[in-house]
Design a protein around this motif. Structure first.
Motif, short mmCIF file in Angstrom:
data_model
loop_
_atom_site.label_atom_id
_atom_site.label_comp_id
_atom_site.label_asym_id
_atom_site.label_seq_id
_atom_site.Cartn_x
_atom_site.Cartn_y
_atom_site.Cartn_z
N PRO A 6 0.84 -1.20 0.00
CA PRO A 6 0.00 0.00 0.00
C PRO A 6 0.88 1.25 0.00
N THR A 7 0.36 2.33 -0.57
CA THR A 7 1.07 3.60 -0.57
C THR A 7 0.94 4.21 0.81
N LEU A 8 2.07 4.62 1.38
CA LEU A 8 2.06 5.21 2.72
C LEU A 8 1.91 6.72 2.63
N PRO A 9 1.13 7.32 3.54
CA PRO A 9 1.06 8.78 3.58
C PRO A 9 2.43 9.36 3.93
N ALA A 10 2.60 10.64 3.70
CA ALA A 10 3.89 11.30 3.96
C ALA A 10 3.97 11.86 5.38
N PHE A 16 2.49 4.41 10.11
CA PHE A 16 1.94 3.81 8.89
C PHE A 16 2.77 2.63 8.41
N GLU A 17 4.07 2.67 8.62
CA GLU A 17 4.90 1.52 8.25
C GLU A 17 4.53 0.32 9.13
N ARG A 20 1.26 -1.05 7.88
CA ARG A 20 1.49 -1.83 6.66
C ARG A 20 1.99 -3.22 7.00
N LYS A 21 2.93 -3.30 7.93
CA LYS A 21 3.44 -4.61 8.33
C LYS A 21 2.36 -5.47 8.95
N PHE A 22 1.42 -4.87 9.65
CA PHE A 22 0.32 -5.62 10.26
C PHE A 22 -0.60 -6.24 9.21
N GLN A 23 -0.55 -5.73 7.96
CA GLN A 23 -1.42 -6.22 6.90
C GLN A 23 -0.81 -7.35 6.09
N VAL A 24 0.50 -7.42 6.05
CA VAL A 24 1.20 -8.33 5.16
C VAL A 24 1.56 -9.60 5.93
#
Length: 135
Positions: A6-10, A16-17, A20-24
């Motif tokens: 997924p694209t992470l916000p800035a 957010f990182e 993201r790891k919690f999703q993969v």
């Protein structure tokens, strides 16, 4: 989940990182062969909440993942714990301070029917981190 990142916000890059790891599945924490992964709906809820918190210029929180796929958003400073727990449709929150010296432990708790950070949480996060800057 697909292998697509997924694209992470800035903003809130660390939070957010972690989300993201919690999703993969390959990067989710594991107990034996069972990965703990956040549900897609929870990821959406937490993303909306973090975006709302950032819009109020709050310091970046930490995230944790429960074995059931729930995600907690936590601000912790000194004796204060401010958390929002997402597991299914909106969140519950708790504002607490380590008991002792006249502090009762849980100060406020509640439920929000939306994924927007509530005013009570905003006020306490600002108070706790403003007090830290004034030390």
């Amino acid at each position: 989940m697909s292998g697509e990142q997924p694209t992470l916000p800035a903003f809130y890059l660390r939070a957010f990182e972690q989300l993201r790891k919690f999703q993969v599945e390959s990067t989710c924490p594991k107990t034996g062969n069972f990965p703990w992964c956040a549900r897609p709906s929870t990821v959406v809820e937490v993303t909306e909440f973090l975006t709302s918190a950032h819009a109020h210029d709050l310091v970046e929180p930490t995230l944790t993942l429960g074995i059931d796929g729930a995600v907690s958003v936590i601000w912790h400073e000194n004796a204060w714990w401010i958390s929002a727990d997402f597991s299914n449709a909106a969140y519950i929150y708790a504002i607490s301070r380590v008991p002792g010296n006249g502090h009762p432990g849980v100060i406020k708790a509640g439920h929000s029917p939306t994924n927007v950070i509530c005013d009570v949480m905003i006020d306490y996060v600002r108070q706790v981190y403003q007090d830290k800057q004034n030390e």
